[in-house]
Design a protein around this motif. Structure first.
Motif, short mmCIF file in Angstrom:
data_model
loop_
_atom_site.label_atom_id
_atom_site.label_comp_id
_atom_site.label_asym_id
_atom_site.label_seq_id
_atom_site.Cartn_x
_atom_site.Cartn_y
_atom_site.Cartn_z
N HIS A 197 0.82 -1.20 0.00
CA HIS A 197 0.00 0.00 0.00
C HIS A 197 0.87 1.26 0.00
N GLU A 198 2.19 1.08 -0.07
CA GLU A 198 3.12 2.20 -0.06
C GLU A 198 3.25 2.74 -1.48
N MET A 199 2.42 3.72 -1.81
CA MET A 199 2.38 4.23 -3.18
C MET A 199 3.66 4.95 -3.55
N SER A 200 4.31 5.60 -2.59
CA SER A 200 5.56 6.30 -2.91
C SER A 200 6.64 5.31 -3.32
N PHE A 201 6.66 4.14 -2.67
CA PHE A 201 7.61 3.10 -3.06
C PHE A 201 7.33 2.63 -4.48
N ALA A 202 6.07 2.43 -4.80
CA ALA A 202 5.70 1.99 -6.15
C ALA A 202 6.13 3.03 -7.18
N GLN A 203 5.93 4.29 -6.88
CA GLN A 203 6.29 5.34 -7.83
C GLN A 203 7.79 5.47 -8.00
N ASP A 204 8.54 5.31 -6.90
CA ASP A 204 9.98 5.54 -6.92
C ASP A 204 10.78 4.36 -7.45
N VAL A 205 10.31 3.13 -7.22
CA VAL A 205 11.15 1.95 -7.41
C VAL A 205 10.65 1.03 -8.52
N ALA A 206 9.36 0.92 -8.71
CA ALA A 206 8.81 -0.09 -9.61
C ALA A 206 9.17 0.18 -11.07
N ASP A 207 9.46 -0.89 -11.80
CA ASP A 207 9.54 -0.81 -13.25
C ASP A 207 8.13 -0.84 -13.85
N ARG A 208 7.25 -1.56 -13.16
CA ARG A 208 5.88 -1.71 -13.64
C ARG A 208 4.96 -1.82 -12.44
N VAL A 209 3.81 -1.17 -12.52
CA VAL A 209 2.80 -1.24 -11.47
C VAL A 209 1.56 -1.93 -12.04
N ILE A 210 1.04 -2.88 -11.27
CA ILE A 210 -0.15 -3.63 -11.67
C ILE A 210 -1.29 -3.28 -10.73
N PHE A 211 -2.42 -2.91 -11.30
CA PHE A 211 -3.62 -2.66 -10.49
C PHE A 211 -4.55 -3.85 -10.62
N MET A 212 -4.90 -4.47 -9.49
CA MET A 212 -5.82 -5.60 -9.46
C MET A 212 -7.12 -5.23 -8.78
N GLU A 213 -8.20 -5.80 -9.28
CA GLU A 213 -9.50 -5.68 -8.62
C GLU A 213 -10.33 -6.90 -9.01
N GLY A 214 -11.04 -7.45 -8.05
CA GLY A 214 -11.92 -8.57 -8.33
C GLY A 214 -11.22 -9.80 -8.84
N GLY A 215 -9.98 -9.99 -8.40
CA GLY A 215 -9.24 -11.18 -8.81
C GLY A 215 -8.65 -11.13 -10.20
N ARG A 216 -8.67 -9.94 -10.81
CA ARG A 216 -8.14 -9.79 -12.16
C ARG A 216 -7.17 -8.63 -12.24
N ILE A 217 -6.27 -8.70 -13.21
CA ILE A 217 -5.42 -7.55 -13.51
C ILE A 217 -6.22 -6.60 -14.39
N VAL A 218 -6.48 -5.42 -13.87
CA VAL A 218 -7.30 -4.44 -14.59
C VAL A 218 -6.43 -3.60 -15.51
N GLU A 219 -5.25 -3.21 -15.00
CA GLU A 219 -4.39 -2.30 -15.75
C GLU A 219 -2.97 -2.43 -15.25
N GLN A 220 -2.00 -2.22 -16.12
CA GLN A 220 -0.61 -2.24 -15.72
C GLN A 220 0.20 -1.34 -16.63
N GLY A 221 1.31 -0.85 -16.09
CA GLY A 221 2.18 0.01 -16.88
C GLY A 221 3.25 0.61 -16.01
N PRO A 222 4.16 1.40 -16.60
CA PRO A 222 5.17 2.08 -15.80
C PRO A 222 4.51 3.04 -14.82
#
Length: 252
Positions: A197-222
């Motif tokens: 749930h650390e959004m700053s970590f996701a923004q600073d470190v991730a190569d790719r962020v995946i958003f999940m809802e309802g057991g599915r991958i809804v969207e992903q990208g840098p």
């Protein structure tokens, strides 16, 4: 390096994971975000069979496992290629910090105790806990315990480290020291799949962020794309709630 195809996990007939497809390259840092109860932690647990998936294929390197028909030896081989960092540390209370890190090397990898302890000392030094080698978990802060947990994962030399909300059980003052260690691992290009749930970590470190809802991958990208110009309205709605003080492009 890692491929997941049509991964399904049901609890009481309900699909908690509903056909997940995911590929991760070696050295890639992937962060998974989304509402609570949407299957993020279940995804991690299914990747090394802490939870047995009902359907799907998991491939790590040259090892491919059919979830519905996985043999015990295949599951053990898959677990050797993954390392897990738990929310609640999951350290052995009756073992010191050094022994917690060395345990897997001795029991799983069959290393001689002396060599395993030497490697554990090296890891404790690298994570800033050399002076805590003989300390038991009860005498360590939450942040120190989680750093030992990460050190244990580092010792496994796994293809990928799976982080299941590693800061969620920490008091606020200990969160940053754990995130700093994870950022250190990211600079070393350790392949990581992180639920957080650390959004700053996701923004600073991730190569790719995946958003999940309802057991599915809804969207992903840098991070720059997903946080500033999300395409799916479900992603935009979620980010508006968690990034109260950070503007999100409402047009996607």
């Amino acid at each position: 390096m890692i491929n997941v195809r049509h991964l399904i996990k049901r609890f009481d007939g309900n699909a908690v994971l509903d056909g997940i497809d995911l590929s991760i390259e070696q050295g890639e840092i992937i962060v998974v975000i989304g509402p609570s109860g949407t299957g993020k932690s279940t995804l991690l647990r299914c990747l090394n069979f802490l939870e047995k998936p009902d359907e799907g294929h998991i491939t790590i390197g040259d090892l491919s496992v059919d979830a519905a028909h996985a043999r015990r030896d295949e599951i053990l081989a898959l677990r050797r290629r993954t390392a897990f960092v738990f929310q609640n540390y999951a350290l052995f209370a009756n073992k010191t910090a050094l022994e917690n890190i060395a345990e897997g090397l001795i029991v799983v990898n069959r290393w001689p105790k002396k060599i395993a302890h030497s490697r554990a000392h090296e890891i404790l030094t690298s994570i800033g806990l050399a002076d805590k080698a003989d300390a038991y978990p009860a005498s360590l802060s939450g942040g120190q315990q989680q750093r030992v947990g990460i050190g244990r994962a580092m010792a496994a030399q796994a293809d990928v480290i799976l982080f299941d909300e590693p800061t969620s059980s920490l008091d606020p003052e200990w969160v940053e020291e754990v995130l700093a260690l994870m950022k250190q691992l990211a600079t070393e290009r350790q392949t990581m799949l992180v639920v957080t749930h650390e959004m700053s970590f996701a923004q600073d470190v991730a190569d790719r962020v995946i958003f999940m809802e309802g057991g599915r991958i809804v969207e992903q990208g840098p991070p720059s794309q997903l946080f500033q110009a999300p395409e799916d309205p479900r992603t935009r709605d979620f980010l508006r709630k968690v990034l109260v003080n950070q503007p999100i492009n409402p047009l996607g």
